[in-house]
Design a protein around this motif. Structure first.
Motif, PDB file in Angstrom:
ATOM      1  N   ARG A 135       0.807  -1.217   0.000  1.00  0.00           N
ATOM      2  CA  ARG A 135       0.000   0.000   0.000  1.00  0.00           C
ATOM      3  C   ARG A 135       0.839   1.265   0.000  1.00  0.00           C
ATOM      4  O   ARG A 135       0.370   2.337  -0.383  1.00  0.00           O
ATOM      5  CB  ARG A 135      -0.938   0.013   1.212  1.00  0.00           C
ATOM      6  N   TYR A 147       4.456  -6.421   5.066  1.00  0.00           N
ATOM      7  CA  TYR A 147       4.705  -5.234   5.868  1.00  0.00           C
ATOM      8  C   TYR A 147       5.808  -5.510   6.886  1.00  0.00           C
ATOM      9  O   TYR A 147       6.060  -6.664   7.242  1.00  0.00           O
ATOM     10  CB  TYR A 147       3.411  -4.794   6.559  1.00  0.00           C
ATOM     11  N   LYS A 204      -2.898  -2.112   8.552  1.00  0.00           N
ATOM     12  CA  LYS A 204      -3.724  -3.143   7.896  1.00  0.00           C
ATOM     13  C   LYS A 204      -3.825  -4.380   8.779  1.00  0.00           C
ATOM     14  O   LYS A 204      -2.813  -4.850   9.285  1.00  0.00           O
ATOM     15  CB  LYS A 204      -3.109  -3.522   6.541  1.00  0.00           C
ATOM     16  N   ASN A 237     -13.239 -10.597   7.183  1.00  0.00           N
ATOM     17  CA  ASN A 237     -13.422  -9.293   6.556  1.00  0.00           C
ATOM     18  C   ASN A 237     -14.428  -9.379   5.416  1.00  0.00           C
ATOM     19  O   ASN A 237     -15.038 -10.443   5.186  1.00  0.00           O
ATOM     20  CB  ASN A 237     -12.075  -8.720   6.079  1.00  0.00           C
ATOM     21  N   GLU A 243      -8.844 -12.582   9.795  1.00  0.00           N
ATOM     22  CA  GLU A 243      -7.844 -11.616  10.235  1.00  0.00           C
ATOM     23  C   GLU A 243      -7.490 -11.815  11.708  1.00  0.00           C
ATOM     24  O   GLU A 243      -8.362 -12.098  12.534  1.00  0.00           O
ATOM     25  CB  GLU A 243      -8.361 -10.184  10.035  1.00  0.00           C
ATOM     26  N   GLN A 246      -2.273  -6.989  13.632  1.00  0.00           N
ATOM     27  CA  GLN A 246      -2.211  -5.784  12.818  1.00  0.00           C
ATOM     28  C   GLN A 246      -0.818  -5.578  12.245  1.00  0.00           C
ATOM     29  O   GLN A 246       0.190  -5.690  12.954  1.00  0.00           O
ATOM     30  CB  GLN A 246      -2.591  -4.555  13.650  1.00  0.00           C
TER      31      GLN A 246
END
Length: 265
Positions: A135, A147, A204, A237, A243, A246
Motif C-alpha cells: 500500500r 509489511y 492493515k 473481513n 484476520e 495488525q
C-alpha cells in the motif's frame, strides 16, 4: 492506554523458520533488525515457505555479530557470515513481487537442499536489495509477507483460545511485537502508537493462513483447522478472509525493549 506495555519481541531472521525472542531490538525502517533478512527459494526463484514445508518451523537460528547460525532439526548446523557472501544477485518472488536478492553460496544451497530434500537456494536481503510495501511503495520492507512488523495483543490470543476451548500458542501467529494490558482486539482501533523511541502506524489487519494451524512443537495440524475455524466465526473481513493481528510500519528508527509503554497517538 496507560497500562498497555510491550510484553515480548520476536524476530525471524530466516523466513518461515523458528523465531528468536529478544529483550530489546533496534527498529529500522524495514522493521526489526535481522527480521526476515534471509529467505529460501526454489531454483525458479519462488520463495519456499512453511505453508508447504512445515518442517522449516523446526529450523532454529542464532544471531551473530556478522551473520547467522542455523541449526537443522537433526542437530546439524551451518553458519553464514554476511561479509563472505557471494556478490551475485538473483531474483526471488515473494507473493508476486520480484526482489533482487544476494546469493549466499553453493555450500548453503547444498546444505538446505539435503535437509529439505528439495533443490533450493539461500538468499540475503543485501545492499542492492529493494522492496516497498503493497500500500505504501515508499516504505521499505525485506522478506516479510507484506509489511515490516506484525503486532498482536495477549488479550486477543486469550479471547481466541477461550472461544475455541483450546489453548493456542502465540508462536502460531508469528508476531514481532506482543503487547499486554489492553482489551481483546483493541489494536484494531489504533491508528498510530509509540513504543520506546519509535512511532508506528497501524496500517492493515493481517490475514491468516494454514501456517497458524500447525502445532509449533509437534508440527501436527490442529483438528478442524483450528484456529482458523474459530476465527472465521467472528474475524472475517468483507472478502471472507480471516484476520488476526495488525501490520504496522515504523516512522523512524530507534530502540524498543520489554516493558516499554505503548502510547496511543
Amino acid at each position: 492506554m496507560s497500562d498497555v506495555s510491550l510484553s515480548s519481541i520476536h524476530v525471524y531472521p530466516l523466513k518461515s523458520t523458528a523465531g528468536i525472542t529478544l529483550d530489546r531490538s533496534y527498529v529500522d525502517l524495514s522493521g526489526l533488525s535481522f527480521d526476515r533478512r534471509f529467505i529460501l527459494s526454489d531454483l525458479n526463484g519462488d520463495f519456499i515457505s512453511a505453508r508447504k514445508y512445515p518442517q522449516l518451523l523446526h529450523f532454529r537460528t542464532a544471531l551473530l555479530p556478522d551473520g547467522l547460525h542455523i541449526v537443522a532439526p537433526d542437530g546439524d548446523s551451518i553458519t553464514v557470515h554476511i561479509p563472505e557472501l557471494f556478490q551475485n544477485y538473483r531474483q526471488v518472488n515473494v507473493w508476486g513481487t520480484e526482489i533482487n536478492a544476494q546469493l549466499c553460496g553453493m555450500q548453503f544451497d547444498e546444505w538446505f537442499s539435503n535437509k529439505l530434500d528439495i533443490e533450493c537456494q539461500l538468499l540475503y536481503f543485501g545492499d542492492q536489495s529493494e522492496r516497498g510495501t503493497p500500500r505504501f511503495p515508499d516504505k521499505p520492507v525485506a522478506f516479510a509477507d507484506g509489511y515490516p512488523l506484525l503486532l498482536i495483543s495477549e488479550a486477543s490470543l486469550t479471547d481466541l483460545s477461550e472461544r475455541a476451548g483450546i489453548q493456542f500458542d502465540m508462536r502460531q501467529f508469528r508476531p514481532n511485537i506482543v503487547v499486554d494490558g489492553c482489551d481483546p482486539f483493541a489494536e484494531d482501533g489504533w491508528s498510530s502508537i509509540k513504543i520506546g523511541d519509535v512511532v508506528f502506524d497501524v496500517v492493515k489487519p493481517c490475514t491468516r493462513c494454514v501456517m497458524t494451524t500447525y502445532n509449533p512443537d509437534t508440527l501436527e495440524r490442529f483438528a478442524k483447522s483450528e484456529p482458523l475455524k474459530t476465527l472465521a466465526t467472528y474475524r472475517r473481513n468483507d472478502k471472507g478472509e480471516v484476520e488476526f493481528g495488525q501490520n504496522i510500519i515504523p516512522r523512524n528508527e530507534g530502540i524498543i525493549q520489554l516493558g516499554d509503554k505503548v502510547e496511543l497517538i
